[in-house]
Design a protein around this motif. Structure first.
Motif, PDB file in Angstrom:
ATOM      1  N   ASP A  95       1.386 -23.555 -27.193  1.00 13.38           N
ATOM      2  CA  ASP A  95       1.701 -22.757 -26.019  1.00 13.38           C
ATOM      3  C   ASP A  95       1.598 -21.253 -26.253  1.00 13.38           C
ATOM      4  OD1 ASP A  95       3.884 -23.027 -27.742  1.00 13.38           O
ATOM      5  OD2 ASP A  95       5.345 -22.713 -26.144  1.00 13.38           O
ATOM      6  N   LYS A  96       1.529 -20.819 -27.513  1.00  9.38           N
ATOM      7  CA  LYS A  96       1.490 -19.383 -27.808  1.00  9.38           C
ATOM      8  C   LYS A  96       0.132 -18.873 -28.270  1.00  9.38           C
ATOM      9  CE  LYS A  96       6.265 -18.737 -29.298  1.00  9.38           C
ATOM     10  NZ  LYS A  96       7.086 -18.278 -30.421  1.00  9.38           N
ATOM     11  N   HIS A  97      -0.715 -19.727 -28.814  1.00  8.88           N
ATOM     12  CA  HIS A  97      -1.881 -19.222 -29.540  1.00  8.88           C
ATOM     13  C   HIS A  97      -2.896 -18.501 -28.667  1.00  8.88           C
ATOM     14  CE1 HIS A  97      -4.251 -22.766 -28.355  1.00  8.88           C
ATOM     15  NE2 HIS A  97      -5.297 -22.158 -28.853  1.00  8.88           N
ATOM     16  N   GLY A 102       2.180 -11.323 -29.794  1.00  5.40           N
ATOM     17  CA  GLY A 102       3.071 -11.281 -30.952  1.00  5.40           C
ATOM     18  C   GLY A 102       2.739 -12.371 -31.962  1.00  5.40           C
ATOM     19  N   TYR A 103       2.416 -13.547 -31.463  1.00  5.30           N
ATOM     20  CA  TYR A 103       2.037 -14.650 -32.344  1.00  5.30           C
ATOM     21  C   TYR A 103       0.742 -14.325 -33.072  1.00  5.30           C
ATOM     22  CZ  TYR A 103       0.520 -19.370 -33.706  1.00  5.30           C
ATOM     23  OH  TYR A 103       0.074 -20.467 -34.404  1.00  5.30           O
ATOM     24  N   GLU A 105      -0.401 -11.386 -33.689  1.00  5.41           N
ATOM     25  CA  GLU A 105      -0.107 -10.308 -34.641  1.00  5.41           C
ATOM     26  C   GLU A 105       0.538 -10.881 -35.904  1.00  5.41           C
ATOM     27  OE1 GLU A 105      -0.317  -6.629 -36.223  1.00  5.41           O
ATOM     28  OE2 GLU A 105      -1.195  -7.279 -34.336  1.00  5.41           O
ATOM     29  N   ASP A 106       1.455 -11.838 -35.726  1.00  3.88           N
ATOM     30  CA  ASP A 106       2.062 -12.500 -36.888  1.00  3.88           C
ATOM     31  C   ASP A 106       0.993 -13.157 -37.757  1.00  3.88           C
ATOM     32  OD1 ASP A 106       4.606 -11.756 -36.114  1.00  3.88           O
ATOM     33  OD2 ASP A 106       5.151 -13.734 -35.317  1.00  3.88           O
ATOM     34  N   LEU A 107       0.042 -13.818 -37.123  1.00  2.00           N
ATOM     35  CA  LEU A 107      -1.049 -14.445 -37.869  1.00  2.00           C
ATOM     36  C   LEU A 107      -1.875 -13.388 -38.597  1.00  2.00           C
ATOM     37  CD1 LEU A 107      -2.186 -17.058 -35.220  1.00  2.00           C
ATOM     38  CD2 LEU A 107      -1.175 -17.581 -37.445  1.00  2.00           C
ATOM     39  N   GLY A 108      -2.162 -12.293 -37.915  1.00  2.00           N
ATOM     40  CA  GLY A 108      -2.926 -11.206 -38.528  1.00  2.00           C
ATOM     41  C   GLY A 108      -2.211 -10.612 -39.723  1.00  2.00           C
TER      42      GLY A 108
END
Length: 122
Positions: A95-97, A102-103, A105-108
């Protein structure tokens, strides 16, 4: 976030349009799971890896740049990450990808600099 994080490396052997679903995923230190889903979109390519029973079914999103080789004959993709780095990656959230900046950015942060999730070395 790294500039080309969401694109396959030109040396990976990945051919656009190749269905990688079901391919086994090999970390630098052994097998870690299989590809459950993937995207081939330019500047938004990734694999969703089902790690199976190894870490109790967790799914993680791997940016295309983490894939160093695709072997269609063997049905495998090879990541430049250890099993531990994949295990510690932020969990995939369906639901976020797509829409949660923000998600992404967290992955980055995790895949680009190694902070704050303690993953890849810079």
């Amino acid at each position: 976030m790294t500039e080309h994080m969401w694109n396959y490396k030109s040396t990976s052997g990945h051919l656009a349009g190749t269905d990688l679903t079901g391919y086994k995923v090999e970390a630098t230190d052994g097998s870690i799971g299989k590809v459950d889903k993937h995207s081939d979109e330019v500047d938004d390519s990734y694999l969703v890896v089902d790690t199976g029973v190894w870490i109790f079914g967790k799914e993680v999103l791997l940016p295309a740049s983490t894939i160093v080789r695709v072997d269609p004959e063997a049905g495998k993709v090879f990541a430049d990450l250890t099993k531990e780095q994949i295990k510690n990656a932020p969990e995939f959230h369906r639901d976020k990808h797509l829409g949660d900046a923000g998600y992404r950015e967290d992955l980055g942060i995790y895949y680009g600099t190694g902070a704050p999730f303690g993953g890849r070395p810079a």
